[in-house]
Design a protein around this motif. Sequence first.
Motif, short mmCIF file in Angstrom:
data_model
loop_
_atom_site.label_atom_id
_atom_site.label_comp_id
_atom_site.label_asym_id
_atom_site.label_seq_id
_atom_site.Cartn_x
_atom_site.Cartn_y
_atom_site.Cartn_z
N UNK A 129 0.83 -1.21 0.00
CA UNK A 129 0.00 0.00 0.00
C UNK A 129 0.86 1.25 0.00
N UNK A 130 0.23 2.39 -0.17
CA UNK A 130 0.97 3.65 -0.22
C UNK A 130 1.64 3.95 1.12
N UNK A 131 1.05 3.51 2.21
CA UNK A 131 1.67 3.68 3.54
C UNK A 131 1.37 2.45 4.38
N UNK A 132 2.43 1.87 4.97
CA UNK A 132 2.30 0.70 5.84
C UNK A 132 2.77 1.16 7.22
N UNK A 133 1.84 1.21 8.18
CA UNK A 133 2.11 1.77 9.51
C UNK A 133 2.09 0.64 10.54
N UNK A 134 3.17 0.48 11.28
CA UNK A 134 3.25 -0.56 12.30
C UNK A 134 3.36 0.03 13.69
N UNK A 135 2.95 -0.73 14.67
CA UNK A 135 3.06 -0.34 16.07
C UNK A 135 4.42 -0.70 16.62
N UNK A 136 4.54 -0.93 17.93
CA UNK A 136 5.83 -1.24 18.55
C UNK A 136 6.55 -2.37 17.83
N UNK A 137 7.82 -2.16 17.59
CA UNK A 137 8.64 -3.07 16.81
C UNK A 137 9.29 -2.31 15.69
N UNK A 138 8.50 -1.55 14.92
CA UNK A 138 9.04 -0.78 13.80
C UNK A 138 10.07 0.23 14.30
N UNK A 139 9.94 0.68 15.54
CA UNK A 139 10.85 1.69 16.10
C UNK A 139 12.18 1.10 16.54
N UNK A 140 12.35 -0.21 16.49
CA UNK A 140 13.58 -0.85 16.97
C UNK A 140 14.51 -1.21 15.83
N UNK A 141 15.80 -1.22 16.14
CA UNK A 141 16.79 -1.64 15.16
C UNK A 141 16.60 -3.07 14.71
N UNK A 142 16.03 -3.93 15.55
CA UNK A 142 15.88 -5.33 15.16
C UNK A 142 14.93 -5.49 13.97
N UNK A 143 14.08 -4.48 13.72
CA UNK A 143 13.21 -4.58 12.55
C UNK A 143 14.04 -4.55 11.28
N UNK A 144 15.07 -3.71 11.28
CA UNK A 144 15.97 -3.65 10.12
C UNK A 144 16.82 -4.90 10.01
N UNK A 145 17.34 -5.37 11.13
CA UNK A 145 18.20 -6.56 11.05
C UNK A 145 17.40 -7.79 10.61
N UNK A 146 16.10 -7.80 10.89
CA UNK A 146 15.26 -8.92 10.47
C UNK A 146 14.89 -8.84 9.00
N UNK A 147 14.52 -7.66 8.53
CA UNK A 147 13.97 -7.53 7.19
C UNK A 147 14.91 -6.88 6.18
N UNK A 148 16.04 -6.35 6.64
CA UNK A 148 16.98 -5.75 5.70
C UNK A 148 16.36 -4.63 4.89
N UNK A 149 16.69 -4.52 3.61
CA UNK A 149 16.20 -3.41 2.78
C UNK A 149 14.68 -3.35 2.68
N UNK A 150 13.99 -4.43 3.03
CA UNK A 150 12.53 -4.43 2.92
C UNK A 150 11.87 -3.49 3.92
N UNK A 151 12.61 -2.95 4.89
CA UNK A 151 12.00 -2.00 5.82
C UNK A 151 11.77 -0.64 5.17
N UNK A 152 12.40 -0.41 4.03
CA UNK A 152 12.35 0.91 3.40
C UNK A 152 10.91 1.39 3.25
N UNK A 153 10.61 2.57 3.80
CA UNK A 153 9.29 3.17 3.69
C UNK A 153 8.34 2.87 4.82
N UNK A 154 8.65 1.88 5.66
CA UNK A 154 7.75 1.56 6.76
C UNK A 154 7.65 2.74 7.73
N UNK A 155 6.44 2.98 8.21
CA UNK A 155 6.17 4.05 9.15
C UNK A 155 5.88 3.47 10.53
#
Length: 318
Positions: A129-155
């Motif tokens: 979707x145009x915007x994908x908004x997540x709650x707690x978790x998205x704010x942590x570094x582990x979200x990037x280490x888990x998903x790599x470049x796929x985090x790009x654009x997540x809010x």
Amino acid sequence: MYKRQAEGGATQIKDMLPSLPHVFVTLSFSDWYQLPVLAEILAAKGAKTAYISYIADLHGIEYSGVAGIEFPKQGIDIVGLKSLPPDIKDLSPVLKDAQTSGADIFCCFAYPDQNMPACGTSMELGYNPKAWVGGPGVNFGFYHTAFGPAVEGLLGFTAFARGSSPKLDEMADKLYEGKPEDVQDWWGHPYYWAGLDIWKAAIEKAGTLDQEKIREVIASASAENPLETVLGPTWFDNGLLAKECHPGEIGQWINLSLIHISEPTRLLSISYAVFCLKKKNYRVRRPSHLLYPYSIFHPITSSLSFPTRPLFPTHTHY
């Protein structure tokens, strides 16, 4: 005296605070002032519809409820609303329903145990979707280490990023340098640290450990007579950390770093922050009465950068 790190349940305790003179809430939360800011930012970028999923507990009920108030205020229609059991294993029916709805925004007001599978399932389904908004978790570094470049654009809901202020950069250095990226938290840490700073400043100002005198120092702090913390000048508004003291509310993963895209809620209107978001990579001078002199703004990307297939097998993340 009790300084509460409120989050889920905070909208209820707000109305109770006048009867709890020794309680001071230091965290930001749904209607103080995360979702009002999120709604304005998304509307400013042209969002018209939203699909909301939420965990079936107090956190999810509060966030979905506040979104149900704030999104329509900004002309965003809610076209889908689905509750998620805390132990949900398969989110594909919910994500497929969201995808079919064609909503501009997908929100997952839940915890990492739900947000991360929702993200992985979105990748698997090619749901973007145009915007994908997540709650707690998205704010942590582990979200990037888990998903790599796929985090790009997540809010997600954040409080600060590198460059928010010298004090916050210094705090981040102390907490994160030499540590795994997983431990980085771009939401809670400034508020936790500020809570300790408030105790220290209030005790020093009171010159005693007498709880009533310390409480009076904290309660009497104001914009004209603040306490100094890692946030800068700090005070409470009827027991809640004043919105003007929030470093920010919303962040987005941009170039694989979590970047702040909202300014603090100010004495001016939040529309000032939304106006700045329309400008691309500008460094903006902030009015002199604000906490920090400069802030960098980035535009919301038009869509998420999920690859055509997951970077990693989905089941390895959870």
